[in-house]
Design an enzyme around this catalytic site. Structure first.
Site, short mmCIF file in Angstrom:
data_model
loop_
_atom_site.label_atom_id
_atom_site.label_comp_id
_atom_site.label_asym_id
_atom_site.label_seq_id
_atom_site.Cartn_x
_atom_site.Cartn_y
_atom_site.Cartn_z
N CYS A 31 0.85 -1.20 0.00
CA CYS A 31 0.00 0.00 0.00
C CYS A 31 0.88 1.25 0.00
CB CYS A 31 -0.90 -0.05 1.23
SG CYS A 31 -1.66 1.49 1.70
N CYS A 34 0.25 3.78 2.77
CA CYS A 34 0.70 3.21 4.05
C CYS A 34 2.19 3.47 4.23
CB CYS A 34 0.44 1.72 4.11
SG CYS A 34 -1.29 1.25 4.02
#
Length: 107
Positions: A31, A34
């Site tokens: 991600c 993230c």
């Protein structure tokens, strides 16, 4: 204290039964956002050591907790106090907003 790694095995002990507030970052290595927020989460872990826990939970490694808390997009960050979610953020957040949520949970 530093950043804790949480999984389905230690979730209850480290998050739900914690005497301190816990900022938990639901994330995954694939991600992009993230990875962008990770340095902020690490800074918060260093700056709040002893007063609050800051932890990361890889949703690929710990799908149980992610499913229990309805995490459908990541990063999702939650502040737990006394085993209950008191704040929930989805997506990139400014560091000061996360710190304010931790401070509110410490009060």
């Amino acid at each position: 204290m530093g950043l804790l790694e949480i999984d389905d095995n230690n979730f209850e002990a480290e998050v739900l039964n914690s005497s301190e507030p816990v900022l938990l970052d639901f994330w995954a290595p694939w991600c992009g956002p993230c990875r962008q927020i990770a340095p902020l989460v690490e800074q918060l872990a260093e700056e709040n050591g002893g007063a609050a826990k800051v932890a990361k939970l890889n949703v690929d490694d710990a799908p149980g907790a992610a499913q229990t808390y309805g995490v459908s997009s990541i990063p999702t960050l939650m502040v737990f106090k006394n085993g209950e979610v008191v704040e929930r953020f989805v997506g990139l957040q400014p560091k000061n907003r996360l710190q304010e949520a931790i401070d509110a949970a410490k009060a």
